[in-house]
Motif scaffolding. Sequence first.
Motif, short mmCIF file in Angstrom:
data_model
loop_
_atom_site.label_atom_id
_atom_site.label_comp_id
_atom_site.label_asym_id
_atom_site.label_seq_id
_atom_site.Cartn_x
_atom_site.Cartn_y
_atom_site.Cartn_z
N ILE A 1 -6.59 0.26 -6.03
CA ILE A 1 -7.17 1.61 -5.91
C ILE A 1 -6.40 2.61 -6.76
O ILE A 1 -7.00 3.45 -7.46
N LEU A 2 -5.06 2.50 -6.77
CA LEU A 2 -4.25 3.42 -7.57
C LEU A 2 -4.49 3.21 -9.06
O LEU A 2 -4.52 4.17 -9.84
N VAL B 1 -13.97 4.61 -5.52
CA VAL B 1 -13.12 5.52 -6.31
C VAL B 1 -13.61 5.56 -7.75
O VAL B 1 -13.69 6.63 -8.37
N LYS C 1 -3.57 3.25 0.23
CA LYS C 1 -4.17 2.87 -1.05
C LYS C 1 -3.46 1.65 -1.62
O LYS C 1 -2.23 1.62 -1.71
N LYS D 1 0.84 -1.20 0.00
CA LYS D 1 0.00 0.00 0.00
C LYS D 1 0.88 1.25 0.00
O LYS D 1 2.05 1.19 0.36
N ASP E 1 -8.73 2.43 1.60
CA ASP E 1 -7.63 3.28 2.07
C ASP E 1 -7.96 3.88 3.43
O ASP E 1 -8.98 3.52 4.04
N GLU F 1 -7.66 4.92 -9.84
CA GLU F 1 -7.43 6.36 -9.91
C GLU F 1 -6.80 6.75 -11.24
O GLU F 1 -7.08 7.82 -11.79
N CYS G 1 -0.96 6.42 2.15
CA CYS G 1 -2.35 6.73 2.51
C CYS G 1 -3.20 5.47 2.58
O CYS G 1 -4.43 5.53 2.66
N ASN H 1 -12.18 4.45 1.51
CA ASN H 1 -12.61 4.35 0.11
C ASN H 1 -12.12 3.04 -0.52
O ASN H 1 -10.93 2.75 -0.52
#
Length: 701
Positions: free
Chosen positions: A245-246, A280, A241, A236, A271, A249, A239, A275
């Motif tokens: 998740i990244l 996201v 994430k 991770k 995160d 994004e 934060c 979220n």
Amino acid sequence: MEPTAHSQQEASTASSTETAEDLAFKLNAALRNKDEKTVQELLEKGADVNSKAGSGWTPLQSAVQADLECLVKVLLDKGACPHARKDNGGTAFIEAAVVGNVNILKLLLDYGIDINDHDDNGFTAFMEAAWYGNEEALRFLYSKGANVNLRRVVSEENAKLHKGGATALMDACEKRRFPAVKILVQELGADVNIRDNKDRNALIHTLKKSDSKQRYESAVSIGHFLLDCGIDVTSKDECGKTALILAVEMESTDLVKALLEKGEIDIDDADEEGNTALMVAVEKDDYDIAKLLCEKGARTDVGNLIAVANRNRNRDMAHLLLQYNAKYVPETFEDWEPNSKRWRDQLKKLHQMYRPMIGKLKTFQYIQQRIQNTSQGGIYLGLHGETEVAVRTRRSTEGDKEKKFFERCGNSKHLLKLFQFEKARGYMYLCFPLWEKNLEEHLQEPKDHKDYKDALRMIFQAVRELHSLGFAHQDLQPSNFLIDLGGKIYLADFDNKRKLIEDKKELRNSDLEALSRLVLYVLAGGRKPLQQVSTQDLAADSPDYKEALDLVHCLVSHDERGLEGLSNHPYFSSKQVRFQFLKGIWNKIKDLDERYTVFQASNTTEGFPYPRWTEEIDRYVLHIMKNPRRGRSYEYRNNVTDLLRLIRNLDEHPDRRVSDRIGDYADYFLRLFPALTIYVYNSLRQNPKYSHLADIQDPSL
């Protein structure tokens, strides 16, 4: 027209008025402008080749930055120092890697440069070559011994802030230098799973927000490459994430698909703000990724997904979410207060945020929730039901082995015990009662007193209990002793260095030696690192000084009594108990015919430490005791037996004149004769005929 003598003199005078500082300034400017002619002229005028311009740049460093290979040679020939550093600690060699000029790197290496040398920010030449994608420089530096997996070294202050620790591979990934990434991994053997001080691996560095289409495409290519190399997808960012998740994004559907194909990915991980990847995707209004996540089973019952879709005016997204049973879920936070003081804020945040549950366990394995590092992974905060726990994650096979060991510790008072465990997705989550701090942290805190007997008594018992289970610890470090909210100490072994003792006496002995260092470390208040502390760090004016020295000696010499016997050592006794011991010895030997030879017959190599004690004691007190008001007078002699007789007589036949003179008897005698207790104790213990008398009974234990 030929210049006149007068004009020549004027020119010479003008030249001589240029200061060394002027020449240095002009030399650096000429080098940065790549004005080779002016550089040569300034050197002929005697410009200092080791002068420094703004930010500490030397002419050699400026020549390297300008990629002026010929002038680099000239400057070196004229005495330029290749080891000089800029204000940030950078050298010409590190700058050559930024430029990527292999010839300059070769040239500077001939001057004895350390190939793994780094600047004040921890950057080596190899890291700079990776950062700027200088492929040939990478290959060359590696061939000359550059450490491909070296982690960025930073100051102690920055390390506490979790800065640093990145590798050259992470640098190449962050700058999206795909060719360099492939060289580092495929040719130079870079480890893809090393993590920096923020617990991020190369994949996380790759997936940071891209600022251009070209960099986005490169990031996607590197991401696929790293996934093919088997990189850990559970890392991770700072934060919390995940890579998934990244990737959402970044709005890379291909990377999201590739990550979901990895069996170990948790699609519902969130995160630090709670979220998830789906949340996201909905927030970014990315229908395709949201649909993919829903199809793969992402939870739709967390977050205000419908509200976000409606806010984005995306009816298709709202319809998709309703198809997968999304509902409006209002946020309600109950007023909950943890027991822990040390971890209060992190626990409250964990309690409030959404996390996918693992059985009854709620935990978030990212840096802000980590409470301890080990060689085999971090220890994180958790809530098992409403109980605050420390969580260690292991793959199922290793977890089963650890679970069996901790189950054996169930009846121990001072070994860390297992509270609960959960299993999910091939991992075991071992949950332990939460501690507040370790012994090292405890000793750094300001204290009103420095009596560490209770702490050492618990430490001794913990090691005894481990030995009784048949194990030697082999890593008795202060960080392995954990202290709970009530001050109770527990011994842990998260690095799994313990070994079965069986018939290997040397393993038990090595624990005793390590315990001797730990005793010194504790009694010195943790002021020095464990490996540097010695008996010289003990306070010689401490009332326990002699006893502490003897205890350390017994441990170092592998005393045959072992930890069980040493747990009754005089060091652990109170002042009053020691005095009662001394007083009682006379009562035990007074009727013996050989009472004056009891101590002479001992095997101790230590002589009586107070051979003229009658001259050290208060004269008025001695006079009173020689001539009591009732009874016959007695002439006390300078031997240990008569000193013990005096102590016994004073305590059992109190005289107001004596107590007014010296106060508390125990305090007076132990302060005046601090080595007496340990001398009497060891003299009796080492005498086979009287060793049974060396039994100090402490009713408080």
